[in-house]
Design a protein around this motif. Structure first.
Motif, PDB file in Angstrom:
ATOM      1  N   THR A  12     -21.953  23.804 -40.409  1.00 32.27           N
ATOM      2  CA  THR A  12     -23.014  23.274 -41.274  1.00 32.27           C
ATOM      3  C   THR A  12     -22.835  23.787 -42.705  1.00 32.27           C
ATOM      4  O   THR A  12     -23.021  23.033 -43.670  1.00 32.27           O
ATOM      5  CB  THR A  12     -24.404  23.640 -40.722  1.00 32.27           C
ATOM      6  N   HIS A  15     -20.273  21.757 -44.276  1.00 31.21           N
ATOM      7  CA  HIS A  15     -20.823  20.445 -44.653  1.00 31.21           C
ATOM      8  C   HIS A  15     -21.517  20.520 -46.013  1.00 31.21           C
ATOM      9  O   HIS A  15     -21.364  19.623 -46.853  1.00 31.21           O
ATOM     10  CB  HIS A  15     -21.795  19.942 -43.593  1.00 31.21           C
ATOM     11  N   THR A 115     -23.631  13.944 -40.745  1.00 26.62           N
ATOM     12  CA  THR A 115     -25.009  13.714 -40.308  1.00 26.62           C
ATOM     13  C   THR A 115     -25.068  13.570 -38.790  1.00 26.62           C
ATOM     14  O   THR A 115     -25.953  14.139 -38.134  1.00 26.62           O
ATOM     15  CB  THR A 115     -25.595  12.463 -41.003  1.00 26.62           C
ATOM     16  N   GLY A 116     -24.114  12.826 -38.228  1.00 23.49           N
ATOM     17  CA  GLY A 116     -24.065  12.657 -36.784  1.00 23.49           C
ATOM     18  C   GLY A 116     -23.829  13.972 -36.060  1.00 23.49           C
ATOM     19  O   GLY A 116     -24.463  14.248 -35.024  1.00 23.49           O
ATOM     20  N   GLU A 117     -22.938  14.781 -36.583  1.00 23.30           N
ATOM     21  CA  GLU A 117     -22.703  16.082 -35.953  1.00 23.30           C
ATOM     22  C   GLU A 117     -23.965  16.937 -35.989  1.00 23.30           C
ATOM     23  O   GLU A 117     -24.336  17.530 -34.974  1.00 23.30           O
ATOM     24  CB  GLU A 117     -21.563  16.824 -36.664  1.00 23.30           C
ATOM     25  N   GLU A 118     -24.607  16.987 -37.143  1.00 20.31           N
ATOM     26  CA  GLU A 118     -25.761  17.865 -37.283  1.00 20.31           C
ATOM     27  C   GLU A 118     -26.974  17.387 -36.488  1.00 20.31           C
ATOM     28  O   GLU A 118     -27.724  18.203 -35.961  1.00 20.31           O
ATOM     29  CB  GLU A 118     -26.119  18.019 -38.762  1.00 20.31           C
ATOM     30  N   SER A 119     -27.163  16.077 -36.404  1.00 19.66           N
ATOM     31  CA  SER A 119     -28.363  15.572 -35.726  1.00 19.66           C
ATOM     32  C   SER A 119     -28.162  15.312 -34.236  1.00 19.66           C
ATOM     33  O   SER A 119     -29.122  15.366 -33.473  1.00 19.66           O
ATOM     34  CB  SER A 119     -28.855  14.293 -36.408  1.00 19.66           C
ATOM     35  N   GLU A 120     -26.919  15.048 -33.815  1.00 19.54           N
ATOM     36  CA  GLU A 120     -26.683  14.705 -32.415  1.00 19.54           C
ATOM     37  C   GLU A 120     -25.813  15.729 -31.687  1.00 19.54           C
ATOM     38  O   GLU A 120     -26.193  16.233 -30.633  1.00 19.54           O
ATOM     39  CB  GLU A 120     -26.034  13.315 -32.333  1.00 19.54           C
ATOM     40  N   PRO A 123     -27.052  19.874 -31.716  1.00 23.10           N
ATOM     41  CA  PRO A 123     -28.154  20.216 -30.803  1.00 23.10           C
ATOM     42  C   PRO A 123     -27.736  20.231 -29.325  1.00 23.10           C
ATOM     43  O   PRO A 123     -28.133  21.137 -28.584  1.00 23.10           O
ATOM     44  CB  PRO A 123     -29.203  19.134 -31.074  1.00 23.10           C
TER      45      PRO A 123
END
Length: 186
Positions: A12, A15, A115-120, A123
Motif C-alpha cells: 500500500t 501504491h 484499487t482492486g488490490e486494496e479493496s478486494e 482484505p
C-alpha cells in the motif's frame, strides 16, 4: 521502495509512492524533459513492485485465498499489460504526442489495479493469513525489490520458479545499465 511492516502495508505504501509519481508527471507541462526522468523513476518502481508481487504475493494468494489461482492469474495478466505499456513508453520523449496518451492509459490501468488490490485482494489475504505470515511476506517483498529488474522485460517469466531464478540476474544487468546511463538519478 522499502517501507517496513507486513505485506499489505508495504504494498500500500508503494501504491501511494506510485500515485505521487503520476501526480508529479501530470503537474509538469507537456514536453518538459523532467517528465522523462520521472517516467523512468515510475517505471523502475512499477517493475520492482510487480516483480516482488509475482515472486511472493501471488504465490501466497494461490496458497491461502479461496479461488486464489483465478485471482493471481488476473493480477499477473494486468501486470503484463502494464509492462507492455512501460516497454512502449521507454523509447518515447515527453514532446512525443504518444507520451501523454500512453501515460494517461498507464495511469488508468495502474490505478485500477492498485484499487482492486486494496479493496478486494488485501482484505481477503488479511483474513486468510496469520499476522506472522503477513509480516514474513512483507520482508520477502522488500528483499525481492532490492534485486528486481528496473526495466520492463515483457518476455520474462512471471510465475515461479523461473521468475525467481531469472529476476535477480535481470535486475543486476538493469542496475548496471542504470548506473552507466544515470537513469533513475535526479
Amino acid at each position: 521502495m522499502g517501507h517496513g511492516g507486513d505485506v499489505i502495508n508495504e504494498l500500500t505504501a508503494d501504491h501511494r509512492e506510485i500515485d505521487s509519481l503520476f501526480t508529479k508527471i501530470q503537474a509538469l507541462p507537456t514536453g518538459d524533459p523532467q517528465r522523462r526522468k520521472l517516467a523512468d523513476t515510475l517505471t523502475m518502481e512499477l517493475v520492482r513492485h510487480a516483480v516482488a508481487e509475482e515472486e511472493h504475493l501471488y504465490p501466497a494468494v494461490r496458497r491461502y485465498v479461496d479461488d486464489g489461482d483465478d485471482i493471481a492469474d488476473k493480477e499477473i495478466s494486468e501486470h503484463s499489460e502494464v509492462e507492455r505499456m512501460l516497454k512502449e513508453l521507454e523509447d518515447l520523449q515527453p514532446d512525443d504526442g504518444r507520451f501523454d496518451t500512453l501515460m494517461a492509459e498507464l495511469k488508468r490501468s495502474v490505478t485500477a489495479h492498485m484499487t482492486g488490490e486494496e479493496s478486494e485482494l488485501f482484505p481477503v489475504l488479511a483474513e486468510s493469513c496469520s499476522g506472522e505470515r503477513l509480516q514474513q511476506l512483507g520482508e520477502f517483498i522488500r528483499r525481492a525489490k532490492e534485486t528486481a529488474p528496473t526495466r520492463p522485460h515483457p518476455a520474462a517469466p512471471d510465475t515461479p520458479p523461473l521468475n525467481k531464478l531469472l529476476a535477480p540476474g535481470l535486475g543486476m544487468v538493469d542496475r548496471v545499465r542504470d548506473a552507466l546511463t544515470g537513469r533513475g538519478k535526479e
